[in-house]
Scaffold this active site. Sequence first.
Site, short mmCIF file in Angstrom:
data_model
loop_
_atom_site.label_atom_id
_atom_site.label_comp_id
_atom_site.label_asym_id
_atom_site.label_seq_id
_atom_site.Cartn_x
_atom_site.Cartn_y
_atom_site.Cartn_z
N ASP A 1 4.60 -29.60 -16.31
CA ASP A 1 4.95 -28.17 -16.34
C ASP A 1 3.72 -27.28 -16.53
OD1 ASP A 1 7.01 -26.03 -16.60
OD2 ASP A 1 6.15 -25.86 -18.60
N GLU B 1 2.80 -28.61 -11.77
CA GLU B 1 3.20 -27.24 -11.46
C GLU B 1 2.05 -26.37 -11.92
OE1 GLU B 1 6.06 -23.54 -12.67
OE2 GLU B 1 5.53 -25.09 -14.11
#
Lengths: 591, 591
Positions: free
Chosen positions: A262, A299
């Site tokens: 993330d 990401e």
Amino acid sequence: MSITREIGAHYTPGKGTLFTVWAPTATQVDVVLKDNDKIIPLQQEAFHYWTALSEETGPGARYTLRLDEDMERPDPASHFQPDGVHEPSAVVSHADFNWTDKHWKPLPLEQYIIYELHVGTFSEEGTFQGIIEKLPELVDLGITAIELMPVAAFAGSRNWGYDGVYPSAVQNSYGGPEGLKKLVDACHAAGIAVVLDVVYNHLGPEGNYLNDFGPYFTNKYNTPWGKALNFDDAHSDHVRNFFIQNALLWLRDYHIDALRLDAVHAILDTGAKHFLLELQEQVEHLEQQLGRPFILIAESDLNDVRIINPVEKGGFGLAAQWSDDFHHAVHALLTSEDSGYYSDFGKLEQLQKALQHGFVYDGLYSEHRKRTFGSDATANPARQFVVCSQNHDQVGNRMLGERLPQLVSYDMLKVAAGLVLLSPFTPMLFMGEEYGEENPFLYFVSHSDKDLVEAVRNGRKEEFSAFAWQGEAPDPQSEETFNQSKLQRTYEHSEKHRQLRDFYKALIRLRKSAPALTRPDKARLHVAADSHTQVLHLIHSGESPYLYALFNISNQPQKIKVVKEVGAAWKLVLHSDENRYGGAGIALPQE
Amino acid sequence: MSITREIGAHYTPGKGTLFTVWAPTATQVDVVLKDNDKIIPLQQEAFHYWTALSEETGPGARYTLRLDEDMERPDPASHFQPDGVHEPSAVVSHADFNWTDKHWKPLPLEQYIIYELHVGTFSEEGTFQGIIEKLPELVDLGITAIELMPVAAFAGSRNWGYDGVYPSAVQNSYGGPEGLKKLVDACHAAGIAVVLDVVYNHLGPEGNYLNDFGPYFTNKYNTPWGKALNFDDAHSDHVRNFFIQNALLWLRDYHIDALRLDAVHAILDTGAKHFLLELQEQVEHLEQQLGRPFILIAESDLNDVRIINPVEKGGFGLAAQWSDDFHHAVHALLTSEDSGYYSDFGKLEQLQKALQHGFVYDGLYSEHRKRTFGSDATANPARQFVVCSQNHDQVGNRMLGERLPQLVSYDMLKVAAGLVLLSPFTPMLFMGEEYGEENPFLYFVSHSDKDLVEAVRNGRKEEFSAFAWQGEAPDPQSEETFNQSKLQRTYEHSEKHRQLRDFYKALIRLRKSAPALTRPDKARLHVAADSHTQVLHLIHSGESPYLYALFNISNQPQKIKVVKEVGAAWKLVLHSDENRYGGAGIALPQE
């Protein structure tokens, strides 16, 4: 290489449980066994790791860590919080699960067709078991990998997962460690790889006791969540180890195939060896130990190829990263939305560029960011970019959580599907997208701290201020908000939804069978945008037979000229306007 | 490439002065000509650059910038602050200086023998002119480059230079723009290159009005000086441009040969193109325009080869960086000091490693930093590391500013000189080192703000707390502290000091004449450390004739065995113990 060592409670059958915790500021650390109130004093070793072997402690035992005979805390490296984030941790055995995936052959990234799902809302049950029961529908759809939104233990039972506070514990309400293992095993049996979303850039606001143990955070940097996790300041080796051990745990003990990291732009590390490079090295080390390949996907909000470039080129060597530019180019074009970050997109040529290279902003000035942004991705293979037309963030971070069917026509849903699944990149769907799920995917939490709940409500409102959204945001804390976000599986009774799903199936079948798509070659990809007709031509001319896709972004039929250079012997393999895909049935030449 | 454009007051003979300033928050900006109180309204162009051409304004004109008809400020990009940092700026002409260095041939980095000096304390006058008058002594010494500590305008008349607040203005008390040009011209006439120390990581605390103009700072990062300069947040293109224009100014209009970039680890930029890479690109662009090579040297506390690696390897492509490890390895070994960061050093093998590779901490755990630190420098050419045994920081950041002669024996001064000048790296001396200057180099300021003066005093005390220094620190604000730091040039009357200087001259002569040193080859360098005798062997076996240097770190004569592999036909070329170098005259075999 930084200092690495196992942490947490490590159970070995016939031997007992080895407890290890890093606590540099404590002068005494004990394990408190909650089942019999027994105290096990830990011994201090190098670098303030405290450890002891308890022969009598086995799986299921509840324990806390007691600092300086005073403060009792769950284990930061806990593998299970059966009673929630404020209660004792439990010892987990990774030795006695009956794995049946010995013959599972990990897929190369080129074969990934990812299906992102949220455990709590994918099925009515909201558990790992609920997913297992739906695996046949995913097999039928044809996807090859599921991507689980974070499963690390968070406060309460409703959360996207980014408020996890025990990175290595599996959320109790989802089914805990055993439940996750069963799911992964079942996926492998069904031929499906498992990607797990992990969060190394912050910890959630409730149940995070890391500060009591040591300098997990640093004052050097500020993040949207406050002080940054300490990846490059004094004592950072141990914080890095904390997260590296987490990655190894999922891959080794849960048979996870890939990790989705993330928001890596918020992993702030300006030292000579970036944490991501070290993580990649450690994962490669595990690959060698186990003889099994693993995939790391970032990401990133940086458009920086350094993350995915090979180490020889000064990169971190990660397998892939998300391309938000691709999403935004598709979304802004199809919806004509132009507020917030969509103001940077909306032109057909931007979609053309995204399809050709992966990034739109590759060193261009971004009006929205008010700065020159990104790096050139031309040299990076197509598989290195994960693309989608919907995902949890792009849907869920809208005030009303609208999915694409609420925003564009049925025809345009098929255009979006084709752009993702016929692109040369690694495609990803968001759960329910394949049949046009109409329920929203809203932001929801279930914190127990009232001030925090209020802060979350206000924080959401601020986030929405850049967009021109009208009305009132649903209450994140309300259970109703969570329930509204569950999939309805309308394709089972709605024809239009079934037909859309059939179209997705056909696209996926095509993607799997066409050599031009299974072995895509960015260098031999031809993308042309006709601004007059608003038709986009996408020609894969790498592997033979070539694949020629036409996307009509205008809202009317267009007469187009086939791009000349690619020869003439074409055969129609898929036509989105056929009646069986819910289309009007406008005929196209078959050859 | 980010947005670039010239800023400040740009005078063109026969045309007038073009004023340009970036002021994104202002709604009106005027130039106020202070000589006649005339107001020139500026026009707003793209990206909030405000500009106007004033045909009647020429060199010497005093002006301020007026924001929103209210706030009058000096020009952040001022080229001259004749009356100090709080007073109007002055227009400078770069067209009419009579340069005589047309035939100057810039030196390649391999030929740099750098002499770091502080303008205010190098000569009695404390000016550029004072340096010009002493150039013959530097030519006689043999150094090939001077490195000027920062000359950017700072508050008052006494400062190391790191409190500069107008990066592009030349300090008035040093002699201003004209004085600097005369110095560079005179250096080139004397065959000496000029390195200028520039500060892009912060601005000084007094006279810094950047915040009134726009978001020059960001909340993303914190530095020892407070909020970080904005190199990667919204509007950062213009902050980057502010400093890039500064670099180009020195190289283009002042004929500076190389820039030493202060503390680049505090230039915080996590974007896809680091500021240093862009700076290097822009400097290369200027090289092409002017057909003249320039050199960028970083001071860095990261031990990160990314800074100096070529762009193909993901580096920023800078020419060189300082090696603090080399300094610390020499200093700790010779002084036996072990407090503060010296606690990480002190072993002979560390000096061996520094000499062999450039870094000691190349991925090792540092006890002082409490983290794994640095990257492997094995593959980087020797010229890429600037090394010294003394510099302004290492001397001046001691509480009493002691130079090496206050800390080690006369013999060890010669060992230190040899280690630096016979190393394969780019050597640097600190002014006065060559004859054993005994005056300290203290920390001094001349702020006008009383609270600031007190804050500086307290800040210094805190910095010293990691070291075990006794007593009271000299008052930074006192003129006496400044005067005590001036060079005494004792070699003119002290024999020992003259002899030490003769030894430095001999070393420099040797360095310039020996092919093994003019074209050093790290890969063919052999360094051996004999822990028994405390003798270090340094053998350059690249270019022939080979060079074999022996450094006796013990405090007594040692019998040593010559390292075998390197053959037998040796000739003595330099012996530090000769009487003419102030030694005892212990004989060595001549062959």
